[in-house]
Write an enzyme that holds these catalytic residues in place. Sequence first.
Site, PDB file in Angstrom:
ATOM      1  N   LEU A  41       0.822  -1.223   0.000  1.00  0.00           N
ATOM      2  CA  LEU A  41       0.000   0.000   0.000  1.00  0.00           C
ATOM      3  C   LEU A  41       0.845   1.258   0.000  1.00  0.00           C
ATOM      4  CD1 LEU A  41      -3.093   0.926   2.037  1.00  0.00           C
ATOM      5  CD2 LEU A  41      -0.981   2.123   2.599  1.00  0.00           C
TER       6      LEU A  41
ATOM      7  N   ASN B 189       0.324   5.427   0.545  1.00  0.00           N
ATOM      8  CA  ASN B 189      -0.595   6.542   0.765  1.00  0.00           C
ATOM      9  C   ASN B 189       0.143   7.868   0.633  1.00  0.00           C
ATOM     10  OD1 ASN B 189      -0.099   5.233   3.536  1.00  0.00           O
ATOM     11  ND2 ASN B 189      -1.120   7.039   4.279  1.00  0.00           N
ATOM     12  N   ASP B 190       0.196   8.687   1.637  1.00  0.00           N
ATOM     13  CA  ASP B 190       0.605  10.091   1.445  1.00  0.00           C
ATOM     14  C   ASP B 190       1.971  10.282   0.773  1.00  0.00           C
ATOM     15  OD1 ASP B 190      -1.462  10.030   3.248  1.00  0.00           O
ATOM     16  OD2 ASP B 190      -0.393  11.083   4.836  1.00  0.00           O
TER      17      ASP B 190
ATOM     18  N   SER C  50       3.503  10.689   8.284  1.00  0.00           N
ATOM     19  CA  SER C  50       3.865  11.688   7.272  1.00  0.00           C
ATOM     20  C   SER C  50       4.658  12.872   7.805  1.00  0.00           C
ATOM     21  CB  SER C  50       2.590  12.202   6.605  1.00  0.00           C
ATOM     22  OG  SER C  50       2.061  11.182   5.813  1.00  0.00           O
TER      23      SER C  50
ATOM     24  N   GLU D  29      -5.557  16.821   9.030  1.00  0.00           N
ATOM     25  CA  GLU D  29      -4.323  16.114   8.688  1.00  0.00           C
ATOM     26  C   GLU D  29      -3.542  16.867   7.609  1.00  0.00           C
ATOM     27  OE1 GLU D  29      -5.910  12.136   7.593  1.00  0.00           O
ATOM     28  OE2 GLU D  29      -5.102  11.468   9.512  1.00  0.00           O
TER      29      GLU D  29
HETATM   30  C1  FRU Z   1      -3.166  10.848   5.998  1.00  0.00           C
HETATM   31  C2  FRU Z   1      -2.548  10.141   7.188  1.00  0.00           C
HETATM   32  C3  FRU Z   1      -1.638  11.068   7.973  1.00  0.00           C
HETATM   33  C4  FRU Z   1      -0.699  10.116   8.643  1.00  0.00           C
HETATM   34  C5  FRU Z   1      -0.520   9.066   7.569  1.00  0.00           C
HETATM   35  C6  FRU Z   1      -0.320   7.675   8.072  1.00  0.00           C
HETATM   36  O1  FRU Z   1      -3.566   9.959   5.013  1.00  0.00           O
HETATM   37  O2  FRU Z   1      -3.534   9.594   8.026  1.00  0.00           O
HETATM   38  O3  FRU Z   1      -2.305  11.931   8.880  1.00  0.00           O
HETATM   39  O4  FRU Z   1       0.501  10.725   8.988  1.00  0.00           O
HETATM   40  O5  FRU Z   1      -1.681   9.111   6.765  1.00  0.00           O
HETATM   41  O6  FRU Z   1      -0.057   6.800   7.025  1.00  0.00           O
END
Ligand code: FRU
Length: 467
Positions: free
Chosen positions: A38, A40-41, A101, A218
């Site tokens: 996966l 994400n950010d 992040s 966030e």
């Molecule tokens: C946003 C988030 C951030 C966090 C990260 C964890 O998508 O929830 O706030 O740092 O993803 O993966």
Amino acid sequence: MASTNLLPAMLQAVMKGQPKALADPHYPAWHLAPVTGLLNDPNGFIQFAGRYHLFYQWNALGCQHLHKCWAHWSSADLVHWQHEPLALMPDEEYDRNGCYSGSAIDNNGVLTLCYTGNVKFDDGSRTAWQCLAVQNSDGGFDKLGPAIPLPHGYSGHVRDPKVWRHDGQWYMVLGAQDLQLQGKVLLLRSENLWNWQNLGEIAGSGLNGLGDAGYMWECPDMFTLGNCTFLICCPQGVAHEEKRYLNTYPSAYLSGTLDYASVQYQHGEFAELDAGFEFYAPQTTLADDGRRLLVGWMGVPDGEEMLQPTVANGWIHQMTCLRELTERNGKLYQQPVAELQALRGEEQCYCGMAEAMPALEAEQLELVLESKGELTLNFADTLTLEWRCNELRLARRSLQTGEWLYRYWRGSAQKLQILCDRSSVEIFINDGEGVMSSRYFPRHPAQLTLRGGAEVQTHYWSLRSCM
Ligand code: FRU
């Protein structure tokens, strides 16, 4: 207890998973995506010593939101990216439940990461440390440890430091939740990256006339562009409106002026940053040539993500294309970076009635379309865009229930620039006044067809693979 060494299992996951992901017809040809597991950010986006670096939240071990590491790509041109050594793993007490992040800075020639160490307790509570790491001579990163403990007056949800330099000092915005469960953004200042003074809340639920604006903000990002200082953030819990903020979690921005001396951020209303189905946690950086660049996660942490068909092939999510931001009349405009034009094949054109236009191969396509509207774009019978005189409506079926879901961009569209990859569509409206970013999972070969009697002028290119 700190998590055990994840590295052997991660190596195995990559070796086993990568061939499967790359053979998936939905794996992007020119967008950044994880080789397994996966993504994400986007994190730590920076141009350092001339080269672009983009880090990202990565779980190599599966498609769930667990074991978050910082993985690392670099690029000379924002188009071709190479893998760099894994930057951060959750292997210390203070980041044992995830290296969350954060951002990257150039500290006197040292590439320095500032990230959140996330720590969860058995009773369901958590705490967070804002931590530092510096690049070593092998291209990896050495953790220096926590610089900022959880500030008083906030729940354990304090994270996602974005750091920048202003007038000889370091500044940081942090996403936070106060003890009344209101989402806030904190501004901090430091001379040396270690001793930070919390200057207070500069925006959030109940502040500056905003009313109830969610329970946790966030991924804040603050920068000045043109005549405005923008605060980008992801205010979780903002009410869904009939045609705005329809995703489970939104990505939005405020525009205003920041007075560093009095710590006052005067701003207007929220604006949605992207009106599509998938867009979250964007991050910007200032390039050496003065451009403000943005990249976002083309995903949202919602109930539907695990139903995406790529999960069966061991990977999930991708980044948006790289975008350039500009300011016009206090609004943010987003356009694909000019460098992406290097992917274009031969230019083709069509002018005439929309429905007489030949079907296009939609898998790797850029289409620039001008029209007075009242037409429909059909992406492989899986995603449709209805172009009406005063709004765009994007339709897609729920992966869960099969019902049609809609997203809207309100305004009069005259021109669309549409960038397609094997399972994504990014629609830039009126030279960047609006954007709609969405994933879709068509059968291949995927075709784009137009319907409707409107006249259209189009230019289009097939896009080369570069991943
Ligand atoms: C946003 C988030 C951030 C966090 C990260 C964890 O998508 O929830 O706030 O740092 O993803 O993966």
